[in-house]
Structures are given as C-alpha cells and as structure tokens.
Design a protein around this motif. Structure first.
Motif, PDB file in Angstrom:
ATOM      1  N   ALA A 196       0.805  -1.217   0.000  1.00 56.61           N
ATOM      2  CA  ALA A 196       0.000   0.000   0.000  1.00 56.61           C
ATOM      3  C   ALA A 196       0.841   1.271   0.000  1.00 56.61           C
ATOM      4  O   ALA A 196       0.360   2.341  -0.404  1.00 56.61           O
ATOM      5  CB  ALA A 196      -0.933  -0.002   1.213  1.00 56.61           C
ATOM      6  N   LEU A 197       2.100   1.183   0.412  1.00 54.58           N
ATOM      7  CA  LEU A 197       2.953   2.371   0.435  1.00 54.58           C
ATOM      8  C   LEU A 197       3.240   2.898  -0.965  1.00 54.58           C
ATOM      9  O   LEU A 197       3.571   4.078  -1.133  1.00 54.58           O
ATOM     10  CB  LEU A 197       4.274   2.057   1.153  1.00 54.58           C
ATOM     11  N   LYS A 198       3.116   2.021  -1.960  1.00 56.02           N
ATOM     12  CA  LYS A 198       3.352   2.450  -3.340  1.00 56.02           C
ATOM     13  C   LYS A 198       2.279   3.424  -3.812  1.00 56.02           C
ATOM     14  O   LYS A 198       2.494   4.161  -4.779  1.00 56.02           O
ATOM     15  CB  LYS A 198       3.405   1.240  -4.269  1.00 56.02           C
ATOM     16  N   VAL A 232       9.034  -9.403   0.134  1.00 57.46           N
ATOM     17  CA  VAL A 232       7.892  -9.723   0.990  1.00 57.46           C
ATOM     18  C   VAL A 232       7.046  -8.465   1.156  1.00 57.46           C
ATOM     19  O   VAL A 232       7.578  -7.388   1.460  1.00 57.46           O
ATOM     20  CB  VAL A 232       8.358 -10.230   2.374  1.00 57.46           C
ATOM     21  N   HIS A 233       5.727  -8.611   0.938  1.00 54.06           N
ATOM     22  CA  HIS A 233       4.797  -7.494   1.119  1.00 54.06           C
ATOM     23  C   HIS A 233       3.990  -7.745   2.394  1.00 54.06           C
ATOM     24  O   HIS A 233       2.923  -8.366   2.352  1.00 54.06           O
ATOM     25  CB  HIS A 233       3.867  -7.369  -0.091  1.00 54.06           C
ATOM     26  N   PRO A 234       4.494  -7.282   3.537  1.00 57.63           N
ATOM     27  CA  PRO A 234       3.793  -7.578   4.797  1.00 57.63           C
ATOM     28  C   PRO A 234       2.483  -6.807   4.929  1.00 57.63           C
ATOM     29  O   PRO A 234       2.348  -5.682   4.444  1.00 57.63           O
ATOM     30  CB  PRO A 234       4.793  -7.133   5.863  1.00 57.63           C
ATOM     31  N   THR A 235       1.549  -7.428   5.594  1.00 55.89           N
ATOM     32  CA  THR A 235       0.280  -6.774   5.883  1.00 55.89           C
ATOM     33  C   THR A 235       0.448  -5.868   7.092  1.00 55.89           C
ATOM     34  O   THR A 235       1.488  -5.867   7.770  1.00 55.89           O
ATOM     35  CB  THR A 235      -0.799  -7.816   6.178  1.00 55.89           C
ATOM     36  N   GLU A 237      -0.960  -6.238   9.894  1.00 54.25           N
ATOM     37  CA  GLU A 237      -0.843  -7.062  11.082  1.00 54.25           C
ATOM     38  C   GLU A 237       0.573  -7.623  11.242  1.00 54.25           C
ATOM     39  O   GLU A 237       1.062  -7.827  12.357  1.00 54.25           O
ATOM     40  CB  GLU A 237      -1.848  -8.221  11.040  1.00 54.25           C
ATOM     41  N   GLU A 238       1.257  -7.890  10.135  1.00 58.24           N
ATOM     42  CA  GLU A 238       2.604  -8.467  10.187  1.00 58.24           C
ATOM     43  C   GLU A 238       3.679  -7.425  10.471  1.00 58.24           C
ATOM     44  O   GLU A 238       4.810  -7.760  10.839  1.00 58.24           O
ATOM     45  CB  GLU A 238       2.916  -9.170   8.864  1.00 58.24           C
ATOM     46  N   THR A 239       3.322  -6.152  10.320  1.00 61.76           N
ATOM     47  CA  THR A 239       4.313  -5.084  10.473  1.00 61.76           C
ATOM     48  C   THR A 239       4.889  -5.034  11.886  1.00 61.76           C
ATOM     49  O   THR A 239       6.099  -4.914  12.080  1.00 61.76           O
ATOM     50  CB  THR A 239       3.684  -3.724  10.117  1.00 61.76           C
ATOM     51  N   ASP A 240       4.023  -5.139  12.899  1.00 63.12           N
ATOM     52  CA  ASP A 240       4.493  -5.059  14.285  1.00 63.12           C
ATOM     53  C   ASP A 240       5.536  -6.130  14.591  1.00 63.12           C
ATOM     54  O   ASP A 240       6.542  -5.864  15.266  1.00 63.12           O
ATOM     55  CB  ASP A 240       3.317  -5.194  15.252  1.00 63.12           C
ATOM     56  N   GLN A 259      -6.926   3.461   9.914  1.00 65.49           N
ATOM     57  CA  GLN A 259      -5.525   3.679  10.247  1.00 65.49           C
ATOM     58  C   GLN A 259      -4.765   2.374  10.059  1.00 65.49           C
ATOM     59  O   GLN A 259      -5.100   1.360  10.678  1.00 65.49           O
ATOM     60  CB  GLN A 259      -5.383   4.169  11.695  1.00 65.49           C
ATOM     61  N   GLU A 260      -3.750   2.405   9.195  1.00 66.65           N
ATOM     62  CA  GLU A 260      -2.980   1.203   8.878  1.00 66.65           C
ATOM     63  C   GLU A 260      -1.511   1.414   9.231  1.00 66.65           C
ATOM     64  O   GLU A 260      -1.050   2.541   9.409  1.00 66.65           O
ATOM     65  CB  GLU A 260      -3.117   0.854   7.391  1.00 66.65           C
ATOM     66  N   LYS A 261      -0.773   0.301   9.288  1.00 63.45           N
ATOM     67  CA  LYS A 261       0.673   0.341   9.516  1.00 63.45           C
ATOM     68  C   LYS A 261       1.386  -0.341   8.366  1.00 63.45           C
ATOM     69  O   LYS A 261       0.898  -1.337   7.821  1.00 63.45           O
ATOM     70  CB  LYS A 261       1.044  -0.360  10.829  1.00 63.45           C
TER      71      LYS A 261
END
Length: 707
Positions: A196-198, A232-235, A237-240, A259-261
């Motif tokens: 999503a950062l793209k 790897v494209h983490p979600t 939830e996987e970011t933390d 709000q996403e991470k």
C-alpha cells in the motif's frame, strides 16, 4: 687462448670488464637485495600481521593500482609510497599475490576503473603561478576469489598498510565463511515493503525492489552465487512483528478511513544473524522520500562483511549512567569508530555475567555506584586475566546542561569503582587538569582563546616506546581529572606505564562552581606540575575482595527460600562447601585508566579515525584485545614533530632554516670539501712530482698553476 689472457691482463679490457661487472651486479641485485628502513615509525616496513596474511594466501589475491600520472607533488609522493609499500607486500607474499599498476593513459584502463566504481577526485595544482583543478584517479582495487573491495580515494600515506591489510583480512574471513556454509544454504537478501505504500506520495518507494535486485545480482556474482533474493509485502498485522524482530521502520498511514501500519526495509540474513541496510523513508521540505538507494551494492557488501567476518566482541557496561552508545552527542562516535574490528556488546551487570569468551570490557563515564555483586563481577573478571578500560570523570555535569548543552554545573564524581582502582594503587582526583599548552582558537572580538581544559600533549609527553603511543605526534585530550599512581608504580607485581601526561605548565582545580569559558579561567602563575592523564597497568593483580559477597535478599525472598529449603542434616561429614573466589590473578591482565569519558564523545572524536585521539583510542582497544601489531600498523606515518616554539619570529626562523638553511649548509660543506681536495692534490704533486712544469713554487708556499 693466450691472446685472450693477454687481452684480459691489458688495460684495453678494463671498460668491457666493467660493463660485464655492472650487468652481473644488476642480475644478482634483482634476486638478492635488502632495504634499510631508517624512519622512526618504520613506515616502509611491513608489520608481522601483514606478512602473515600475504604469506599464507590460499587463493589468488590481485591488487590493481589506479593512480594518474603527473600528479602534484603532495599526491605523487603518496603514489610513490603506495608503490614502495606494495613492492614490500609482494616480496613477502607467496605466489598467490599479484600487483598491477594500471596505465591510465590507456582508454581501456580508464574504463576498467569506472567499471569497478572508482571515482575521480578533484585536486588542486599550481601551473605557471596559477592555481587550477584537475580530476584524477587515486585508488586501489583488491580482488580475492570472487570478492572485490575498493580503497578509494587514497589522498594520504597515513594508515595505508592498515587499510589494505584489514581489508584483505576481512575479505579472506568473509570468503572462508561463505565457503563454509552448508551445501544449499544461502544468505538471504529480503526486501520488506508494504504494498500500500506504493500508492502514497513517497518518492522512490516504487523503485526499491528493482534497485535492490540489481545490486543483489552484482554482489551475487562476486560471492560465488551464495545469495538469494526475496520480496515480501507484509500486511498491517505483520508489520508489528517485523518491527520488533528486525527493528525496521514503522510507518502509519490512513486509507479508506482506516488507520494502517506499513514498513519498508532491506535485511541481509544468515541463520539467526542479520543486518539492516540503511534504507528508510525520510521527510524533508519537499515531502517524503526513500533515502539510502544511492549505493545499495556497497551497502550490501559492507553488511555482508559485518555479518560474516565475526568481529571480536568487547563488553560495554551500562546501568550506572554510563555514556550511551546510541546517542550522537555521547559515545555513538566511539562505537562507530571501532565497529570495523570490534562489536560492542552492552552488559547490565545486575542481571548479566561477563561471558567467559570475552577478553575485555569498557566502563565509560559511570556516575552511580555499583552494587557489591557488580563490583565483584568486574574484580573477578580481572582476576581471570580479563582486561578493563576505565574511563571515569573526576567531575561530572548535572541536570539537562550536561556536555555543553547550556552552562553545566559540576559535582564530584565519587563512585565506588575507586575501591578497585585504589587496590591497584591508582587514586582519582575529583577535579580537572588544566594546561597552558592547550587547544587555542582565534576570535575576532577577544583574540586568542585558550581552552585550558583541552590540553595538547606533545610527543615527549606520550610513552615513547609503547605500541599505543609510539607513532603519535600529539594528542588532544579533554576535561581530564588527575591520577595519583604513586602506589601503583611501587607495586612489583605489575608494570605501570604512563601513556600520556600533561605538560609542566599544568595545574589542578577542584572547584565545582567553575565555568569552562576561556575568558573566565586564568592560569595561577605558580603551583604547576605535570600530571598523568592516562595509565596502563599490566601484570597480576590482587582482588579487592576477601571473599565473594553474599547476595542481598529482602525478607520475603528469605521466607520463600526457607519454606522451599529443608534444613540440612546435622552431620558434619555430609556438609560440602565450595568457593570460586580468586584472591590473586594467575593470568596477567591489563587495566587502562583515564579520568575522563569526554574523549569518547563527538567533541574531539571523529568517526574516520584520522585524528590523533581517535588513533589513541583505537590503539588502546587493539592493545587490550591482543592486537598489538594493529597499533603500530595503523599509526605509521603519524609521527609529526610539531613545533613547541611560542614566538612567531622564532617559528619563522625555524621555517626559513628548514627551507633554505640546510641547502646553504650543504653548499658550504661542498665548497670546503672541494678546497681540501685541491689542497691535498697540490701537496701530493709537490711531494712526488716536484719537477712538474704545470706548477711553480713561490718561496716555499703552496704550488699554484702557472699560466
């Protein structure tokens, strides 16, 4: 045959025989020759560490030298030094070393330099009384196996042997470690990038995967195809978990009202060990952008070396307000300075023990007391032959004004580590040592400002023959306290070396209301004395403890322990007691003591390792870890005999004598020798050939040539 013998005996054969002799001498000289290094720091001789490395090469090592021709004198001398040094390197090596000097007048060699990534350096030159600039190559490319490393640019001869030898050593270590990996196991290069950062306005984020993959392909060619690449494209939830595990950058953003991470980063991973590449999102006045994509290939190579070379671990004690390693204005520069050879491992002695595999620890700037158990851990580490660097301030700052962020207030730094130091015969003063021979600065308003708390120690104030200080011309210290080493010098169980001392124009002040301002400090005019500022103790030491301290427990812990433990049988034969206390060290150790931690801060320490105090600290860490050869190798060429003359006119006189006086003296000496030779020739001619018509005698005086 008779004609040949007669010809050889005759004078007509002299010229031919002389030519034959010259040819034979040159042929012998190519294989049998020796050099004498008359320089004080042995700048043109290889250290033992260098000889051992190149003498035992298992694979081909290629060194290509890229220096432009017709460089200005200050750079051509560097090129000549590099050539002389590499010839010594080559003569000491086995058949696996080759050295090639690339002719940069040829286009293909320039293209080769560019393909390796060498950069041209802009240098200044003077032609026809005009100052101009030119671009020049001044670098070295080292290849070992499939690995390639650059030393670029080389603008000074100082430390060249250390740079080359340490680079070769790392390459060999990395290459051997890669070769020792189990079959099929590879080092993982992984890009973690939330998809999503793209979609956000982050400049460069959509190029990360391509840039890193291209760099990976180039490095993989050099590393025997031992790397693998993943994206790897983490979600959210996987970011933390990734942030917690690797310390990756965490980014918060809002999308579709939620709000996403997300995260972005590149990891180099081998087994359980990993390194994080310096790639992250940064904010500027132009918005958000990805930083660190300029030289990813070099970043991967450096991370691989750090990951695979297994640097020596050095303990760094924390928990008593010591200088932190992760803050730039404190000891971050010190950590970066020694990170190429050593890994600082933080230890909290309230919970951690000092690992048995660790040979040295550093205690840097403590301001709080140690517990009895913590003191005992340090004491017994020394008794087991461990080496400790104590950097303890005599006075420390209080409040938020510490380390020059405002006007600091001082208090006496009375910590119970003195219990150990006093046992070794060293007593710290809670004071500052000021010195008239100090760092100065010109100020337009006030003129010359003297920073008395930053003494400049000249060569004669450093230990002359010790590896740590032998080749240093001077050192700038900072805010040192005094050290009384009288008892240590009287102790016969160990040797005491004063590595650095202040000048004879220094004095001590223990005022806690002082202000370190050049305008507010005045020399006393009397009471001067030279003070030890850094000392080294080597040998066997006595413990500061009679026995191991009993761990402190509160009442609740005692009650719980009593409930869990049944009374021991009242049988003396069944009681077993044991003790691991060491009263006196059986293995010699080393203790370095200086009464300042400020020398490890950004105020005097540069991360490039070129300043004298940087060399002093690096050499000390090397020496404490048994790398004495590195001390001498690193500081070759640093023996600068600085003038101690205060008068400007006297300094100019010395300058002119060096520029012109020596030449005039040599010319006069030549004229005197010429006159003596003419007089000697006349005396010989008069004695053995008095009838020579070319000379006439003037009433018993010297013969002179007649017209």
């Amino acid at each position: 045959m008779k004609k040949i013998l007669n010809w050889l005996k005759s004078s007509s054969s002299d010229f031919v025989l002389f030519i034959i002799l010259i040819v034979l001498v040159n042929i012998i000289g190519q294989n049998l020759y020796f050099r004498v290094d008359l320089t004080e720091p042995k700048s043109y001789s290889l250290s033992k560490a260098s000889v051992n490395i190149v003498k035992n090469l298992d694979e081909p090592l290629s060194i290509r030298v890229f220096f432009d021709k017709n460089l200005p004198p200050q750079y051509s001398s560097v090129a000549q030094y590099a050539e002389d040094f590499l010839e010594e390197y080559k003569s000491a090596a086995n058949k696996n070393l080759t050295v090639n000097y690339m002719d940069l007048s040829k286009k293909e060699n320039v293209e080769l330099a560019q393909s390796f990534g060498l950069r041209q350096v802009q240098i200044q030159e003077v032609k026809n009384n005009e100052v101009g600039f030119k671009q020049a190559y001044m670098g070295i490319v080292i290849s070992y196996g499939d690995s390639v490393e650059l030393i670029d640019p080389i603008s000074t001869a100082d430390g060249l042997e250390y740079k080359i030898t340490s680079t070769v050593s790392k390459m060999i270590s990395t290459n051997d470690t890669l070769a020792a990996l189990p079959k099929g196991e590879k080092i993982r290069v992984t890009v973690y990038l939330t998809e999503a950062l793209k979609q956000l306005r982050i400049n460069g984020v959509d190029q990360i995967e391509k840039i890193v993959e291209n760099a990976y392909r180039e490095v993989n060619k050099q590393k025997q195809d031992r790397l693998e690449f993943n994206v790897v494209h983490p979600t959210s939830e996987e970011t933390d978990e990734l942030v917690k595990r690797y310390g990756l950058q965490s980014l918060s953003y809002r999308t579709n009202g939620r709000q996403e991470k997300g995260t972005v980063g590149v990891i180099i991973e081998a087994g359980e060990n990993f390194r994080v590449l310096p790639i992250e999102v940064q904010q500027s006045i132009f918005g958000f952008a990805v930083a660190g994509l300029e030289d990813v290939e070099n970043s991967i190579n450096e991370s691989l070396q750090s990951l695979m070379s297994k640097p020596t671990q050095v303990g760094y004690i924390l928990g008593h307000n010591e200088l932190p390693l992760d803050e730039e204005k404190y000891a971050a520069n010190f950590q970066q300075l020694i990170s190429s050879m050593y890994e600082l491992v933080t230890l909290d002695l309230s919970t951690d023990s000092i690992p048995a595999t660790m040979s040295s620890i550093i205690i840097n700037g403590p301001q709080f007391d140690y517990t009895e158990e913590e003191l005992y851990k340090v004491d017994q580490f020394i008794m087991r032959g461990g080496n400790v660097m104590f950097l303890i301030d005599g006075l420390n700052t209080t409040g938020a004004a510490a380390y020059y962020s405002g006007t600091p207030q001082y208090q006496k730094n009375e910590v119970n580590l003195d219990r150990l130091l006093n046992k070794y015969g060293v007593k710290r003063g809670n004071d500052f040592v000021f010195d008239e021979n100090c760092y100065t600065q010109a100020n337009q308003q006030y003129g010359k400002l003297n920073f008395y708390w930053a003494p400049i120690l000249q060569k004669k104030q450093l230990a002359k023959n010790h590896p740590i200080t032998k080749n240093l011309g001077y050192v700038i210290m900072l805010q040192n306290g005094s050290l009384d080493i009288t008892e240590a010098q009287a102790n016969k169980d160990f040797t005491t070396t004063v590595l650095a001392r202040s000048s004879d124009k220094s004095w001590i002040s223990d005022r806690i209301d002082m202000v370190l301002n050049p305008l507010m400090i005045t020399p006393p005019g009397s009471g001067y004395s030279s003070q030890p500022l850094a000392v080294l103790l080597e040998g066997r030491f006595e413990s500061a403890f009679d026995e191991a301290p009993v761990p402190e427990k509160n009442d609740d812990e005692d009650n719980e322990e009593n409930e869990k433990t049944a009374p021991a049988p009242a049988n003396d034969d069944s009681e077993i007691t044991s003790s691991t206390h060491i009263a006196k060290s059986r293995v010699p150790g080393k203790i370095f003591i200086t009464s300042t931690s400020y020398i490890t801060t950004y105020q005097v320490l540069d991360t490039s390792g070129t300043s004298p105090i940087s060399m002093f600290l690096m050499n000390t860490v090397d020496y404490m870890n048994g790398n004495e050869d590195l001390c001498i190798m690193r500081s070759k060429g640093l023996s600068i005999n600085t003038l101690e003359i205060k008068s400007q006119s006297a300094a100019k006189a010395v300058q002119y004598f060096n520029e012109w006086g020596l030449a005039v003296l040599f010319a006069l000496a030549g004229l005197i020798v010429l006159r003596l030779r003419v007089a000697k020739k006349a005396r010989i001619n008069k004695k053995y050939n008095p009838d020579d018509t070319r000379f006439v005698t003037k009433s018993g005086k010297e013969n002179t040539k007649s017209e």
